[in-house]
Design a protein around this motif. Structure first.
Motif, PDB file in Angstrom:
ATOM      1  N   ILE A  62       2.091  14.368  52.312  1.00 36.77           N
ATOM      2  CA  ILE A  62       1.353  15.071  53.370  1.00 36.77           C
ATOM      3  C   ILE A  62      -0.119  14.678  53.348  1.00 36.77           C
ATOM      4  N   TRP A  63      -0.678  14.533  52.163  1.00 37.97           N
ATOM      5  CA  TRP A  63      -2.096  14.158  52.079  1.00 37.97           C
ATOM      6  C   TRP A  63      -2.326  12.706  52.513  1.00 37.97           C
ATOM      7  N   SER A  64      -1.298  11.894  52.427  1.00 39.29           N
ATOM      8  CA  SER A  64      -1.412  10.540  52.980  1.00 39.29           C
ATOM      9  C   SER A  64      -1.556  10.606  54.499  1.00 39.29           C
ATOM     10  N   LEU A  65      -0.825  11.537  55.112  1.00 34.95           N
ATOM     11  CA  LEU A  65      -0.971  11.738  56.559  1.00 34.95           C
ATOM     12  C   LEU A  65      -2.376  12.227  56.895  1.00 34.95           C
ATOM     13  N   LEU A  66      -2.867  13.197  56.135  1.00 34.02           N
ATOM     14  CA  LEU A  66      -4.214  13.720  56.402  1.00 34.02           C
ATOM     15  C   LEU A  66      -5.271  12.626  56.237  1.00 34.02           C
ATOM     16  N   SER A  67      -5.091  11.774  55.236  1.00 38.20           N
ATOM     17  CA  SER A  67      -6.037  10.668  55.023  1.00 38.20           C
ATOM     18  C   SER A  67      -5.973   9.680  56.181  1.00 38.20           C
ATOM     19  N   ALA A  68      -4.756   9.429  56.676  1.00 31.97           N
ATOM     20  CA  ALA A  68      -4.609   8.510  57.813  1.00 31.97           C
ATOM     21  C   ALA A  68      -5.313   9.057  59.049  1.00 31.97           C
ATOM     22  N   VAL A  69      -5.244  10.368  59.252  1.00 30.94           N
ATOM     23  CA  VAL A  69      -5.911  10.986  60.398  1.00 30.94           C
ATOM     24  C   VAL A  69      -7.431  10.918  60.222  1.00 30.94           C
ATOM     25  N   ASP A  70      -7.913  11.173  59.017  1.00 27.01           N
ATOM     26  CA  ASP A  70      -9.356  11.054  58.762  1.00 27.01           C
ATOM     27  C   ASP A  70      -9.854   9.647  59.081  1.00 27.01           C
ATOM     28  N   PHE A  79      -8.426   7.510  61.061  1.00 29.04           N
ATOM     29  CA  PHE A  79      -8.266   7.328  62.503  1.00 29.04           C
ATOM     30  C   PHE A  79      -9.470   7.906  63.255  1.00 29.04           C
ATOM     31  N   ILE A  80      -9.942   9.065  62.823  1.00 28.42           N
ATOM     32  CA  ILE A  80     -11.104   9.689  63.472  1.00 28.42           C
ATOM     33  C   ILE A  80     -12.334   8.804  63.337  1.00 28.42           C
ATOM     34  N   VAL A  81     -12.540   8.252  62.146  1.00 27.78           N
ATOM     35  CA  VAL A  81     -13.690   7.366  61.931  1.00 27.78           C
ATOM     36  C   VAL A  81     -13.582   6.131  62.825  1.00 27.78           C
ATOM     37  N   GLU A  82     -12.371   5.564  62.910  1.00 24.36           N
ATOM     38  CA  GLU A  82     -12.189   4.347  63.713  1.00 24.36           C
ATOM     39  C   GLU A  82     -12.346   4.629  65.208  1.00 24.36           C
ATOM     40  N   GLN A  83     -11.817   5.754  65.675  1.00 22.37           N
ATOM     41  CA  GLN A  83     -11.856   6.066  67.101  1.00 22.37           C
ATOM     42  C   GLN A  83     -13.212   6.624  67.526  1.00 22.37           C
ATOM     43  N   ALA A  84     -13.929   7.258  66.598  1.00 25.75           N
ATOM     44  CA  ALA A  84     -15.252   7.833  66.878  1.00 25.75           C
ATOM     45  C   ALA A  84     -15.223   8.668  68.166  1.00 25.75           C
ATOM     46  N   PRO A  85     -14.510   9.788  68.190  1.00 24.69           N
ATOM     47  CA  PRO A  85     -14.413  10.601  69.418  1.00 24.69           C
ATOM     48  C   PRO A  85     -15.767  11.003  69.994  1.00 24.69           C
ATOM     49  N   TRP A  86     -16.770  11.186  69.150  1.00 26.65           N
ATOM     50  CA  TRP A  86     -18.097  11.551  69.633  1.00 26.65           C
ATOM     51  C   TRP A  86     -18.706  10.468  70.521  1.00 26.65           C
ATOM     52  N   LYS A  87     -18.340   9.198  70.225  1.00 24.83           N
ATOM     53  CA  LYS A  87     -18.816   8.104  71.072  1.00 24.83           C
ATOM     54  C   LYS A  87     -18.018   8.046  72.373  1.00 24.83           C
ATOM     55  N   LEU A  88     -16.700   8.258  72.257  1.00 26.21           N
ATOM     56  CA  LEU A  88     -15.872   8.256  73.465  1.00 26.21           C
ATOM     57  C   LEU A  88     -16.284   9.385  74.408  1.00 26.21           C
ATOM     58  N   ALA A  89     -16.643  10.538  73.835  1.00 27.05           N
ATOM     59  CA  ALA A  89     -17.034  11.675  74.661  1.00 27.05           C
ATOM     60  C   ALA A  89     -18.307  11.393  75.449  1.00 27.05           C
ATOM     61  N   ALA A  90     -19.163  10.553  74.889  1.00 24.39           N
ATOM     62  CA  ALA A  90     -20.429  10.232  75.561  1.00 24.39           C
ATOM     63  C   ALA A  90     -20.245   9.184  76.652  1.00 24.39           C
ATOM     64  N   ASN A  91     -19.084   8.545  76.674  1.00 15.59           N
ATOM     65  CA  ASN A  91     -18.798   7.494  77.655  1.00 15.59           C
ATOM     66  C   ASN A  91     -17.910   8.075  78.757  1.00 15.59           C
ATOM     67  N   GLN A  92     -18.405   8.145  79.975  1.00 18.45           N
ATOM     68  CA  GLN A  92     -17.670   8.762  81.077  1.00 18.45           C
ATOM     69  C   GLN A  92     -16.661   7.828  81.736  1.00 18.45           C
ATOM     70  N   ASP A  93     -16.520   6.617  81.212  1.00 20.19           N
ATOM     71  CA  ASP A  93     -15.530   5.674  81.732  1.00 20.19           C
ATOM     72  C   ASP A  93     -14.123   6.272  81.562  1.00 20.19           C
ATOM     73  N   ALA A 119      -3.515  13.328  69.089  1.00 16.71           N
ATOM     74  CA  ALA A 119      -2.899  12.811  67.859  1.00 16.71           C
ATOM     75  C   ALA A 119      -3.369  13.603  66.644  1.00 16.71           C
ATOM     76  N   CYS A 120      -4.669  13.916  66.601  1.00 18.42           N
ATOM     77  CA  CYS A 120      -5.206  14.681  65.462  1.00 18.42           C
ATOM     78  C   CYS A 120      -4.603  16.087  65.434  1.00 18.42           C
ATOM     79  N   ALA A 121      -4.536  16.733  66.584  1.00 16.22           N
ATOM     80  CA  ALA A 121      -4.002  18.092  66.641  1.00 16.22           C
ATOM     81  C   ALA A 121      -2.503  18.120  66.324  1.00 16.22           C
ATOM     82  N   GLU A 122      -1.756  17.149  66.826  1.00 22.85           N
ATOM     83  CA  GLU A 122      -0.314  17.122  66.572  1.00 22.85           C
ATOM     84  C   GLU A 122      -0.021  16.811  65.110  1.00 22.85           C
ATOM     85  N   ALA A 123      -0.788  15.905  64.518  1.00 23.24           N
ATOM     86  CA  ALA A 123      -0.624  15.622  63.087  1.00 23.24           C
ATOM     87  C   ALA A 123      -0.954  16.862  62.260  1.00 23.24           C
TER      88      ALA A 123
END
Length: 643
Positions: free
Chosen positions: A397-405, A407-421, A434-438
């Motif tokens: 289970i902690w391997s899944l949590l690490s994978a999500v962590d 993933f968050i760093v790679e996707q950088a949602p804060w940057k995507l949120a600032a881009n209105q494209d 994906a983060c919420a479902e995991a």
């Protein structure tokens, strides 16, 4: 499809400590997991073993009747299990349950009718502390298990023909290899049975505190025939027998894997399906015991850190079935690194981003890399928990949590949120979903281990389906509903400052220890006195002790005794000395060969476990209880006398 499991029936010679809690928490985790697997009903039995000479004497020392003494201890067990919210279905007190009394007598009568019981007499040494007859011992000899003096008893007994069941037991172990787990304990039991079994005394006439044997008023049942039957009496006539699992500590595997199935065979009753013997819980690498004074209670940990913190540590830190070490530092270390910084931080980050970027509603989307890891985690965790490999399942289970962590760093949602494209916003939706479902899947899988904390995360995710209704067979990716409104966000695992937390737990530990001492009728511990106030001896007294230098020629473990080693020691005599020493927990046999030691050479010989001990090895007893052998810095000849 039912599932019936049990813990040991805890002996009331002590109030509950963390060892009892470890076993009962593990049983509760198994119960919750079996319910996730779809078993219904899932029933858990525990209780207290309240008869025997030791209880009778403890009650007398506490100034109480046996009934008063056992009631107080049993109520303390029940209170703690309630405080830890453990799912106990049956709590059986062996001295206060008429149905249990009748079941013990009924089982005896079936064994008697089938010719498995006979009347005889016994004269020999008996250890009150371990409720154990000690073969080949002389009056005054110590018990090979606990070292306390044995007592000579002569009495009429009823005996169970255990010797007649060796063949059937070996056949059971062969045909059902998983009857005893883990394999090391199975092999130990098989080896013991192959050496031959002696008939077993199952009644006593020297005490009154016990269940009467139905054929004669002066006999009462001996502790194991009484206590083991609790597993059956708790559910007799309910359709739940046989037990699917007896969960026990490794030190009582012989009674459960040999005596209990033999009793049931003799009575023509179904046998339990599995017996699992877990290891000891050590305190900073030393076995917890009252004599060492290093008992840890679970209650102070619950009050400072919460029940889930202890549940997680015990199941993650310790490979189930092996010995494991407990320390406050390790407990807080795992809590902060894996619960606070791991699960808790991921839940907070994920839900906060959904609140901030999507107004608190779960967006629609998907991320295949996380989906793949999550699906594999469901499979791996289910398989590990099924085999009682809890640490391995939690690691998955902690391997899944690490994978999500990651993933968050790679996707950088804060940057995507600032881009209105539009593409960026779709990626943000996919990342947040994906983060919420995991998180949802991890929470469901963790719920047997962290029931209180997972219920909070489940609620924060906005889930309306009760967490306890989730079933493994239907748990899958994509079940989190898009548009679902999340709940109020709150920290589930706040970080803990180690120093004040440990100080508080130690303070509460001292308080609980004092309260339990009063409960069992012990006087307050005396203040330590200087060593010089002890009994003084003269030089004439000292000269009576013949201390010699010896060299260990061979060393091997004594079968059936965890603490004993059998040594052959050269004292420069015609033949090597045979010495049985209680140092097996501190020294591996192979490390002693060739070592020079100090021997009391003029100690009268005695028998221990059928072996003659002709002398005594000298060791210092440290505060933790571990012996350290006396030795020499300079080279000294074998046989030299110490002056």
């Amino acid at each position: 499809m039912k599932y019936y499991l049990t813990t040991p029936i805890y002996y009331v010679n002590a109030a509950p400590h963390i060892g009892h809690t470890y076993t009962t928490i593990a049983a509760d985790v198994i119960k919750r997991f079996k319910r996730m697997q779809g078993f219904d009903p899932v029933v858990l039995t525990t209780g207290t073993d309240e008869h025997g000479l030791k209880v009778e004497r403890s009650a007398e020392a506490a100034g109480k009747t046996p009934q008063e003494f056992t009631k107080a201890i049993a109520e303390e067990f029940q209170r703690q299990w309630r405080d830890f919210a453990l799912g106990i279905d049956h709590f059986v007190r062996t001295s206060d349950n008429q149905h249990h009394r009748e079941t013990v007598q009924w089982l005896f009568e079936r064994c008697l009718k089938n010719g498995a019981v006979y009347k005889g007499s016994y004269t020999g040494q008996y250890c009150v502390f371990d409720e154990l007859y000690v073969n080949d011992a002389k009056p005054g000899d110590p018990c090979p298990d606990c070292g306390r003096p044995t007592e000579t008893v002569t009495e009429e007994n009823y005996f169970f023909k255990l010797s007649a069941f060796a063949g059937r037991l070996l056949e059971l172990y062969e045909k059902q290899p998983d009857f005893i787990q883990p394999d090391a304990k199975r092999n130990e039991v098989i080896s013991f049975v192959k050496q031959g079994l002696n008939d077993l005394s199952i009644s006593r006439t020297s005490i009154k505190w016990g269940i009467p044997v139905p054929v004669e008023g002066k006999h009462v049942f001996y502790v194991w025939f009484d206590a083991l039957t609790t597993y059956l009496s708790a559910v007799r006539d309910t359709g739940l027998w046989p037990a699917d699992l007896h969960l026990i500590g490794k030190e009582i595997v012989r009674f459960h894997a040999i005596y209990w199935p033999a009793f049931l065979m003799a009575a023509d009753l179904p046998l339990p399906k599995h017996i699992f013997a877990h290891g000891w819980l050590l305190f900073e690498h030393d076995k917890m015991s009252k004599s060492r004074g290093n008992i840890v209670r679970a209650e102070p940990i619950r009050k400072v850190m919460g029940a889930d913190a202890l549940r997680y540590f015990l199941l993650r830190e310790i490979v189930f079935g092996q010995d494991g070490s407990f320390s406050y530092d390790a407990l807080i270390g795992r809590y902060n690194s894996e619960l606070a910084n791991g699960l808790g931080n991921l839940a907070s980050r994920t839900l906060t981003m959904i609140q901030q970027y999507r107004g608190g509603q779960i967006p629609a989307g998907n991320a295949e890399p996380i989906q793949k890891v999550a699906c594999e985690t469901i499979r791996a965790t289910a398989e590990a928990f099924y085999r009682f490999e809890f640490s391995k399942g939690l690691e998955s289970i902690w391997s899944l949590l690490s994978a999500v962590d990651k993933f968050i760093v790679e996707q950088a949602p804060w940057k995507l949120a600032a881009n209105q494209d539009a593409t960026a916003q779709q990626k943000l939706d996919a990342a947040l979903y994906a983060c919420a479902e995991a998180l949802r899947i991890a929470t469901a899988l963790l719920s047997p281990v962290l029931p209180e904390s997972c219920a909070k995360i489940w609620e924060q995710l906005g889930m309306t389906e009760p967490l306890e209704t989730i079933r493994l067979e239907s748990l899958a990716w994509g079940q989190l509903r898009a548009g679902q409104k999340i709940g109020h966000i709150a920290a589930v695992f706040p970080r803990i400052d180690a120093k004040p937390a440990i100080e508080k737990m130690r303070e509460l530990e001292a308080q609980v220890s004092a309260e339990q001492a009063v409960l069992v009728g012990k006087p307050p511990a005396p203040s330590p006195q200087p060593a010089t106030t002890g009994l003084q001896i003269t030089i004439d007294d000292f000269s009576k002790v013949d201390l010699r230098v010896g060299q260990v020629l061979s060393a091997e473990r004594v079968k059936g005794a965890d603490k004993l080693l059998h040594l052959k020691v050269d004292l420069a005599e015609a033949e090597p000395r045979s010495i049985v020493a209680g140092i097996a927990e501190a020294y591996a046999p192979e490390t002693l060969v060739g070592r020079k030691v100090v021997i009391v050479a003029n100690l009268a010989p005695r028998k221990l476990r059928g072996l003659t001990s002709n002398g005594m090895i000298v060791a210092a007893s440290l505060e933790g209880g571990k012996p350290v052998l006396a030795g020499f810095l300079e080279d000294v000849p074998v046989g030299a006398r110490l002056k």
